[in-house]
Design a protein around this motif. Structure first.
Motif, PDB file in Angstrom:
ATOM      1  N   ARG A  90      56.689  93.551  60.154  1.00 48.15           N
ATOM      2  CA  ARG A  90      56.053  92.261  60.382  1.00 48.15           C
ATOM      3  C   ARG A  90      56.355  91.307  59.214  1.00 48.15           C
ATOM      4  NH1 ARG A  90      50.650  91.756  60.627  1.00 48.15           N
ATOM      5  NH2 ARG A  90      50.866  90.089  62.162  1.00 48.15           N
ATOM      6  N   HIS A  91      56.874  90.130  59.554  1.00 43.13           N
ATOM      7  CA  HIS A  91      57.169  89.093  58.569  1.00 43.13           C
ATOM      8  C   HIS A  91      56.197  87.943  58.790  1.00 43.13           C
ATOM      9  CE1 HIS A  91      61.312  90.690  57.545  1.00 43.13           C
ATOM     10  NE2 HIS A  91      61.061  91.296  58.700  1.00 43.13           N
ATOM     11  N   LEU A  92      55.399  87.643  57.788  1.00 41.59           N
ATOM     12  CA  LEU A  92      54.477  86.511  57.876  1.00 41.59           C
ATOM     13  C   LEU A  92      55.010  85.398  56.994  1.00 41.59           C
ATOM     14  CD1 LEU A  92      52.065  89.195  57.771  1.00 41.59           C
ATOM     15  CD2 LEU A  92      51.209  87.283  59.100  1.00 41.59           C
ATOM     16  N   LEU A  93      55.410  84.296  57.635  1.00 40.60           N
ATOM     17  CA  LEU A  93      55.908  83.132  56.906  1.00 40.60           C
ATOM     18  C   LEU A  93      54.749  82.158  56.730  1.00 40.60           C
ATOM     19  CD1 LEU A  93      58.556  84.482  57.982  1.00 40.60           C
ATOM     20  CD2 LEU A  93      59.542  82.201  57.985  1.00 40.60           C
ATOM     21  N   LEU A  94      54.260  82.081  55.501  1.00 40.32           N
ATOM     22  CA  LEU A  94      53.109  81.248  55.172  1.00 40.32           C
ATOM     23  C   LEU A  94      53.616  79.922  54.633  1.00 40.32           C
ATOM     24  CD1 LEU A  94      51.205  84.045  53.222  1.00 40.32           C
ATOM     25  CD2 LEU A  94      51.017  83.519  55.659  1.00 40.32           C
ATOM     26  N   ILE A  95      53.286  78.838  55.319  1.00 46.90           N
ATOM     27  CA  ILE A  95      53.812  77.532  54.955  1.00 46.90           C
ATOM     28  C   ILE A  95      52.678  76.606  54.545  1.00 46.90           C
ATOM     29  CG2 ILE A  95      55.097  75.525  55.781  1.00 46.90           C
ATOM     30  CD1 ILE A  95      56.526  77.444  57.696  1.00 46.90           C
ATOM     31  N   ARG A  96      52.789  76.071  53.341  1.00 41.95           N
ATOM     32  CA  ARG A  96      51.799  75.088  52.914  1.00 41.95           C
ATOM     33  C   ARG A  96      52.076  73.769  53.639  1.00 41.95           C
ATOM     34  NH1 ARG A  96      50.833  71.806  47.254  1.00 41.95           N
ATOM     35  NH2 ARG A  96      48.724  71.105  47.785  1.00 41.95           N
ATOM     36  N   HIS A  97      51.036  73.081  54.019  1.00 43.39           N
ATOM     37  CA  HIS A  97      51.153  71.795  54.711  1.00 43.39           C
ATOM     38  C   HIS A  97      51.921  70.782  53.866  1.00 43.39           C
ATOM     39  CE1 HIS A  97      48.221  70.402  51.806  1.00 43.39           C
ATOM     40  NE2 HIS A  97      47.514  71.475  52.088  1.00 43.39           N
ATOM     41  N   GLY A  98      52.330  69.671  54.506  1.00 43.65           N
ATOM     42  CA  GLY A  98      53.014  68.598  53.805  1.00 43.65           C
ATOM     43  C   GLY A  98      52.053  67.775  52.958  1.00 43.65           C
ATOM     44  N   GLN A  99      52.631  66.857  52.201  1.00 47.95           N
ATOM     45  CA  GLN A  99      51.805  65.981  51.353  1.00 47.95           C
ATOM     46  C   GLN A  99      50.803  65.213  52.217  1.00 47.95           C
ATOM     47  OE1 GLN A  99      53.254  62.131  49.925  1.00 47.95           O
ATOM     48  NE2 GLN A  99      52.917  62.816  47.823  1.00 47.95           N
ATOM     49  N   TYR A 100      49.570  65.081  51.718  1.00 50.20           N
ATOM     50  CA  TYR A 100      48.543  64.383  52.486  1.00 50.20           C
ATOM     51  C   TYR A 100      47.922  63.255  51.671  1.00 50.20           C
ATOM     52  CZ  TYR A 100      45.227  67.360  49.880  1.00 50.20           C
ATOM     53  OH  TYR A 100      44.516  67.993  48.897  1.00 50.20           O
ATOM     54  N   ASP A 101      47.237  62.373  52.374  1.00 51.35           N
ATOM     55  CA  ASP A 101      46.641  61.183  51.771  1.00 51.35           C
ATOM     56  C   ASP A 101      45.309  61.552  51.117  1.00 51.35           C
ATOM     57  OD1 ASP A 101      45.656  58.742  51.069  1.00 51.35           O
ATOM     58  OD2 ASP A 101      45.919  57.808  53.039  1.00 51.35           O
ATOM     59  N   LEU A 102      45.296  61.556  49.800  1.00 51.66           N
ATOM     60  CA  LEU A 102      44.087  61.922  49.060  1.00 51.66           C
ATOM     61  C   LEU A 102      42.996  60.862  49.173  1.00 51.66           C
ATOM     62  CD1 LEU A 102      45.772  63.314  45.828  1.00 51.66           C
ATOM     63  CD2 LEU A 102      44.412  64.643  47.436  1.00 51.66           C
ATOM     64  N   ASP A 103      43.383  59.645  49.541  1.00 55.06           N
ATOM     65  CA  ASP A 103      42.416  58.543  49.576  1.00 55.06           C
ATOM     66  C   ASP A 103      41.757  58.361  50.933  1.00 55.06           C
ATOM     67  OD1 ASP A 103      42.946  57.902  46.900  1.00 55.06           O
ATOM     68  OD2 ASP A 103      44.705  56.719  47.483  1.00 55.06           O
ATOM     69  N   SER A 104      42.248  59.042  51.964  1.00 57.72           N
ATOM     70  CA  SER A 104      41.654  58.900  53.296  1.00 57.72           C
ATOM     71  C   SER A 104      40.580  59.962  53.508  1.00 57.72           C
ATOM     72  CB  SER A 104      42.729  59.031  54.381  1.00 57.72           C
ATOM     73  OG  SER A 104      43.225  60.348  54.426  1.00 57.72           O
ATOM     74  N   ASP A 105      39.691  59.698  54.451  1.00 55.70           N
ATOM     75  CA  ASP A 105      38.612  60.653  54.720  1.00 55.70           C
ATOM     76  C   ASP A 105      39.115  61.906  55.435  1.00 55.70           C
ATOM     77  OD1 ASP A 105      36.743  58.966  53.568  1.00 55.70           O
ATOM     78  OD2 ASP A 105      36.297  57.938  55.461  1.00 55.70           O
ATOM     79  N   ASP A 106      40.133  61.736  56.306  1.00 52.54           N
ATOM     80  CA  ASP A 106      40.598  62.895  57.084  1.00 52.54           C
ATOM     81  C   ASP A 106      41.748  63.642  56.421  1.00 52.54           C
ATOM     82  OD1 ASP A 106      42.691  61.160  57.423  1.00 52.54           O
ATOM     83  OD2 ASP A 106      42.388  60.841  59.571  1.00 52.54           O
ATOM     84  N   GLY A 108      44.950  63.155  56.302  1.00 49.80           N
ATOM     85  CA  GLY A 108      46.126  63.366  57.137  1.00 49.80           C
ATOM     86  C   GLY A 108      47.407  63.251  56.332  1.00 49.80           C
ATOM     87  N   LEU A 109      48.535  63.623  56.929  1.00 50.85           N
ATOM     88  CA  LEU A 109      49.813  63.594  56.232  1.00 50.85           C
ATOM     89  C   LEU A 109      50.247  62.170  55.903  1.00 50.85           C
ATOM     90  CD1 LEU A 109      52.028  66.185  58.186  1.00 50.85           C
ATOM     91  CD2 LEU A 109      50.720  66.552  56.086  1.00 50.85           C
ATOM     92  N   THR A 110      50.885  62.032  54.752  1.00 53.65           N
ATOM     93  CA  THR A 110      51.545  60.776  54.407  1.00 53.65           C
ATOM     94  C   THR A 110      52.881  60.729  55.147  1.00 53.65           C
ATOM     95  OG1 THR A 110      52.693  61.765  52.528  1.00 53.65           O
ATOM     96  CG2 THR A 110      50.502  60.825  52.103  1.00 53.65           C
ATOM     97  N   GLN A 155      47.365  71.043  60.806  1.00 46.93           N
ATOM     98  CA  GLN A 155      47.653  70.848  62.229  1.00 46.93           C
ATOM     99  C   GLN A 155      48.867  69.952  62.424  1.00 46.93           C
ATOM    100  OE1 GLN A 155      43.806  69.192  63.279  1.00 46.93           O
ATOM    101  NE2 GLN A 155      43.226  71.027  64.410  1.00 46.93           N
ATOM    102  N   GLN A 156      48.891  68.839  61.691  1.00 49.57           N
ATOM    103  CA  GLN A 156      50.005  67.902  61.824  1.00 49.57           C
ATOM    104  C   GLN A 156      51.319  68.547  61.389  1.00 49.57           C
ATOM    105  OE1 GLN A 156      48.369  64.715  59.393  1.00 49.57           O
ATOM    106  NE2 GLN A 156      47.909  63.491  61.208  1.00 49.57           N
ATOM    107  N   THR A 157      51.278  69.297  60.303  1.00 45.30           N
ATOM    108  CA  THR A 157      52.485  69.984  59.821  1.00 45.30           C
ATOM    109  C   THR A 157      52.991  70.973  60.865  1.00 45.30           C
ATOM    110  OG1 THR A 157      51.728  69.778  57.520  1.00 45.30           O
ATOM    111  CG2 THR A 157      53.432  71.418  57.977  1.00 45.30           C
ATOM    112  N   ALA A 158      52.069  71.767  61.426  1.00 48.20           N
ATOM    113  CA  ALA A 158      52.451  72.760  62.432  1.00 48.20           C
ATOM    114  C   ALA A 158      53.015  72.102  63.684  1.00 48.20           C
ATOM    115  CB  ALA A 158      51.244  73.627  62.789  1.00 48.20           C
ATOM    116  N   ASP A 159      52.417  70.996  64.103  1.00 49.83           N
ATOM    117  CA  ASP A 159      52.899  70.291  65.300  1.00 49.83           C
ATOM    118  C   ASP A 159      54.318  69.772  65.099  1.00 49.83           C
ATOM    119  OD1 ASP A 159      50.534  70.769  66.630  1.00 49.83           O
ATOM    120  OD2 ASP A 159      49.656  68.805  66.172  1.00 49.83           O
ATOM    121  N   ILE A 160      54.601  69.235  63.910  1.00 49.57           N
ATOM    122  CA  ILE A 160      55.946  68.722  63.624  1.00 49.57           C
ATOM    123  C   ILE A 160      56.948  69.870  63.572  1.00 49.57           C
ATOM    124  CG2 ILE A 160      57.357  67.592  61.864  1.00 49.57           C
ATOM    125  CD1 ILE A 160      54.850  65.910  61.152  1.00 49.57           C
TER     126      ILE A 160
END
Length: 336
Positions: A90-106, A108-110, A155-160
């Motif tokens: 079993r190979h588990l590829l763990l991917i950190r999400h992309g850069q996100y907006d630190l100033d927004s409430d949600d 989300g990705l920049t 979620q956004q990273t995975a969708d892309i």
């Protein structure tokens, strides 16, 4: 709250999950203290936490220098020397999400985070385009699924990434993969300022959640305890030797063993993509390699870095890549 597989050590998960019960007195008595101040007070006075694992608020089982063969609860009950272990690698590829907006409430990705995710998806797609060939044989890489935490940036990273991998199933988002503090890190480093703003109850909660995620995703393919019981229940009686039948000679035994080895199918590999968060990934590395869990903050990984952990049928784990960002040009390398 979330599913936890039944296995050795779950008493600790239950204990910490009930932090409002068994640990309520300790947490309530220090509800206005940060984890750093709380641990200092614990070290200086009698407390219900008698071990180092409890001191750092870890939901993992007690750490040991020796390798725990039954770390996932799937090792044979009575292993035989030289035993062959069934199942896939079993190979588990763990991917950190992309850069996100630190100033927004949600958070989300920049725009840069979205571009990082596209390039990462293309990198993963390239792995499936050819044949991996080396001393150990040939291998065609295919991905079983893509799963993400339920946090927007993941979620956004995975969708892309999924758009670059048509045909790979996109599993339901999993809340146990959400970001958090796995346990009190040692040393605290620059994160001490964050810890000063937290409360012990948050680390208790996060520790249980992230440990549950580890146990859910990290295990060998085959449960050898269940397999042994199933094999025993279905075992056919051995064929009796006919009167006068001579036992096999050493040469015949070797030929028989060689024929069985030649008939053995090639080892199968299974690849799963898990898009989540750096604290979670760092903790997974510590747990899979059976390092002290409080070491997690000693690792560092940039956005869209790829970490690959391999779980062998025998239960042996190896770190193949950690936070690999070689697919990203230097202009896309970001930590935040």
């Amino acid at each position: 709250f979330f599913f936890v597989p039944a296995m050795k050590g779950c008493w600790r998960l239950a204990r910490y999950a009930a932090a409002g019960g068994a640990c309520a007195a300790a947490v309530a008595a220090t509800s206005q203290k940060s984890p750093v101040a709380w641990c200092q007070s614990v070290a200086q006075s009698p407390a219900p936490f008698a071990t180092w694992d409890e001191y750092v608020m870890s939901a993992a089982g007690p750490w040991s220098r020796s390798w725990d063969q039954d770390w996932d609860g799937r090792h044979p009950k009575d292993p035989v020397k030289g035993q062959e272990f069934k199942g896939k690698v079993r190979h588990l590829l763990l991917i950190r999400h992309g850069q996100y907006d630190l100033d927004s409430d949600d958070h989300g990705l920049t725009e840069l985070g979205k571009k990082q995710s596209v390039v990462t998806g293309q990198r993963l797609a390239s792995l499936t385009a050819g044949i991996k060939k080396d001393h150990y044989g040939e291998q065609k890489i295919t991905f079983k699924s893509i799963v993400s935490s339920n946090v927007l940036r993941a979620q956004q990273t995975a969708d892309i990434i999924a758009k670059e991998l048509p045909g790979v199933p996109r599993s339901a988002d999993d809340p146990v993969l959400a970001e958090g503090y796995p346990c009190l890190p040692q040393p605290g480093g620059s994160r001490d300022s964050d810890l000063e703003r937290m409360r012990p109850a948050k680390i208790f909660r996060d520790s249980v959640q992230i440990e549950a995620a580890f146990r859910k995703y990290f295990h060998r393919d085959v449960d050898h305890k269940r397999k042994a019981k199933k094999d025993k229940d279905s075992e056919a009686p051995k064929e009796a030797m006919h009167p006068g039948q001579a036992p096999l000679t050493d040469a015949q035994e070797k030929d028989k063993a060689a024929a069985a080895a030649a008939a053995k199918p090639a080892l199968e590999h299974e690849y799963t993509i898990v898009v989540c968060h750096m604290n979670v990934i760092r903790y997974f590395v510590c747990r899979a390699l059976q390092m002290p869990p409080e070491f997690w903050l000693r690792f560092r990984g940039d956005n869209c870095g790829i970490t690959e952990i391999v779980v062998h049928p025998s239960g042996r784990c190896s770190l193949s890549h950690f936070a690999d960002t070689g697919h990203l040009p230097i202009e896309m390398h970001t930590f935040h």
